[in-house]
Design a protein around this motif. Structure first.
Motif, PDB file in Angstrom:
ATOM      1  N   GLY A 346     -44.856  23.891   8.790  1.00 38.83           N
ATOM      2  CA  GLY A 346     -43.874  24.857   8.331  1.00 38.83           C
ATOM      3  C   GLY A 346     -43.376  25.767   9.435  1.00 38.83           C
ATOM      4  O   GLY A 346     -43.440  25.424  10.623  1.00 38.83           O
ATOM      5  N   ILE A 347     -42.861  26.944   9.041  1.00 38.20           N
ATOM      6  CA  ILE A 347     -42.276  27.865  10.015  1.00 38.20           C
ATOM      7  C   ILE A 347     -42.984  29.216   9.987  1.00 38.20           C
ATOM      8  O   ILE A 347     -43.540  29.625   8.978  1.00 38.20           O
ATOM      9  N   ASP A 348     -42.905  29.888  11.114  1.00 45.02           N
ATOM     10  CA  ASP A 348     -43.427  31.243  11.270  1.00 45.02           C
ATOM     11  C   ASP A 348     -42.377  32.207  10.719  1.00 45.02           C
ATOM     12  O   ASP A 348     -41.293  32.357  11.288  1.00 45.02           O
ATOM     13  N   LEU A 349     -42.693  32.851   9.618  1.00 47.93           N
ATOM     14  CA  LEU A 349     -41.721  33.728   8.966  1.00 47.93           C
ATOM     15  C   LEU A 349     -41.371  34.945   9.806  1.00 47.93           C
ATOM     16  O   LEU A 349     -40.231  35.424   9.772  1.00 47.93           O
ATOM     17  N   VAL A 350     -42.331  35.430  10.576  1.00 51.30           N
ATOM     18  CA  VAL A 350     -42.048  36.587  11.439  1.00 51.30           C
ATOM     19  C   VAL A 350     -40.974  36.227  12.463  1.00 51.30           C
ATOM     20  O   VAL A 350     -40.048  37.003  12.717  1.00 51.30           O
ATOM     21  N   ARG A 351     -41.093  35.049  13.030  1.00 45.03           N
ATOM     22  CA  ARG A 351     -40.088  34.598  14.004  1.00 45.03           C
ATOM     23  C   ARG A 351     -38.732  34.434  13.343  1.00 45.03           C
ATOM     24  O   ARG A 351     -37.707  34.844  13.880  1.00 45.03           O
ATOM     25  N   TRP A 352     -38.715  33.841  12.154  1.00 41.92           N
ATOM     26  CA  TRP A 352     -37.445  33.660  11.449  1.00 41.92           C
ATOM     27  C   TRP A 352     -36.815  35.011  11.099  1.00 41.92           C
ATOM     28  O   TRP A 352     -35.616  35.218  11.261  1.00 41.92           O
ATOM     29  N   GLN A 353     -37.635  35.933  10.632  1.00 41.69           N
ATOM     30  CA  GLN A 353     -37.127  37.255  10.256  1.00 41.69           C
ATOM     31  C   GLN A 353     -36.611  38.028  11.461  1.00 41.69           C
ATOM     32  O   GLN A 353     -35.613  38.754  11.360  1.00 41.69           O
TER      33      GLN A 353
END
Length: 401
Positions: A346-353
């Protein structure tokens, strides 16, 4: 291997550096020539009936590298991938010169993954040993099917005997290998695919790329399909084949780590992980794409697809780029979502945010979780479930809205 500026690169040992989980920085080199054009292929590949001037193309690769190094700045290379086309049509000296050029312009640590695609019909023991001596430590074989009837249907120049000989040779020479298979072929039953896949796994590969046959515009299959002369499995049957693929590979210790890619733990493709983790990569050669970070933006590059036109551009101006686009934070966030949700991790939400400047819509996320399409991994990551992978485009569109 040696650091940037040395101009030489020695053959690495069998031990590859461990995956750090970071996106990394990759170099992609596109060799655009093939012995024949497969009827399903929409890649940038070209057939030439006269010998290719490999020295001239090598010089152009090196010149374009210099431009990409200037655009992206100094970086530590985490993977190199030579794709095509058919890179195994290159002479080992050509491969060696390309790898030495990369070591001249970037820092290339010992033990990184260096992959080259190969077709079984162009495999020779002497040539394979030459690639290994040049520095290649991973080969990706375009097998595509393990029965002669379907190999002929797919327009391949090799038969099963050629494929098995190439697989055996690759196992002897390279520390790591992968091969590709195409499924959801016309009239293919689940039972046939299960037997073929089990056979593939038995050949002691550590990585498999398993793609459903898709009909792409501009290919020979597209015209046949449009005329009703080529019937492929419908969505329901394709889904059953996909689910069987997941079950069999997982049972044999090669679970999916990406939608179409399966590996034994630790044998995942480092280079492809760079794409899916949304790292930077320099694209060298005709039709190659790249992503190079520049302060707050990411530069998306694309080069001329026609090999001879690309060659003339590089010789005239130092590169073959025909498109450069600056991607802002919002565009980067969308690409991160699109690429990262392909991965099992999956993805790192902190990076996406940090890129998007917002959080996921809680109602949309809750809807997808309740219907079993996505799941949270703690508070910091989100990923697609196996059911979500079947409708990945829709999931990405929902979350990106």
């Amino acid at each position: 291997m040696t650091s940037a500026g040395s101009g030489t690169l020695s053959a690495p040992g069998a031990t590859l550096l461990p995956d750090t989980g970071e996106p990394g920085f990759g170099i992609y080199v596109h060799w655009p020539f093939c012995a024949a054009k497969c009827p399903y292929c929409d890649f940038n590949s070209h057939v030439r009936h006269k010998p290719v001037d490999q020295e001239r193309f090598t010089a152009a690769f090196l010149k374009e590298m210099q431009t990409m190094r200037t655009l992206g700045g100094p970086k530590v290379v985490s993977s190199i991938f030579m794709g095509g086309g058919t890179p195994s049509l290159m002479e080992p000296a050509t491969v060696g010169a390309i790898l030495d050029g990369i070591a001249k312009y970037w820092h290339v640590p010992d033990g990184i993954e260096i992959t080259m695609e190969a077709n079984p019909s162009s495999v020779e023991a002497e040539r394979f040993r030459g690639y290994r001596a040049a520095g290649v430590n991973r080969v990706s074989m375009g097998v595509q099917a393990l029965n002669d009837r379907d190999l002929k249907f797919l327009g391949r120049l090799h038969d099963v005997a050629d494929a098995l000989k190439a697989i055996k040779l690759a196992r002897e020479i390279f520390p790591r290998m992968s091969f590709d298979l195409i499924y959801a072929r016309p009239n293919q039953t689940v039972e046939e695919w299960e037997r073929e896949l089990a056979e593939a796994i038995s050949y002691a590969v550590d990585h498999l790329s398993l793609y459903q046959l898709t009909i792409e515009e501009g290919t020979a299959f597209y015209g046949l399909h449009k005329a009703g002369k080529l019937i492929v499995p419908d969505g329901e049957h394709s889904a059953v084949l996909y689910e069987a693929t997941q079950e069999i590979t997982a049972r044999h210790g090669m679970p999916a780590y990406e939608v179409s890619n399966h590996a034994r733990p630790g044998a995942e493709s480092r280079h492809n992980l760079t794409y899916w983790r949304y790292g930077d990569y320099a694209g060298i050669g005709p039709g190659a794409h790249g992503r190079l970070s520049q302060s707050k933006v990411k530069l998306a590059t694309a080069t001329e697809r026609n090999p001879e036109a690309w060659l003339e551009l590089v010789e005239r101006q130092g590169h073959g780029m025909i498109d450069q686009e600056m991607l802002g934070y919002d565009e980067q966030a969308d690409e991160l979502l699109l690429m990262g949700l392909r991965l099992r991790e999956g993805i790192d939400l902190v990076r996406w945010q940090s890129l998007s400047g917002r959080e996921l819509d809680p109602d949309r996320e809750d809807f997808l979780i309740q219907h079993g399409f996505v799941e949270r991994l703690g508070n910091s990551r989100i990923r697609c479930t196996p059911s979500g992978m079947l409708i990945l485009d829709s999931v990405v569109a929902d979350l990106a809205s």
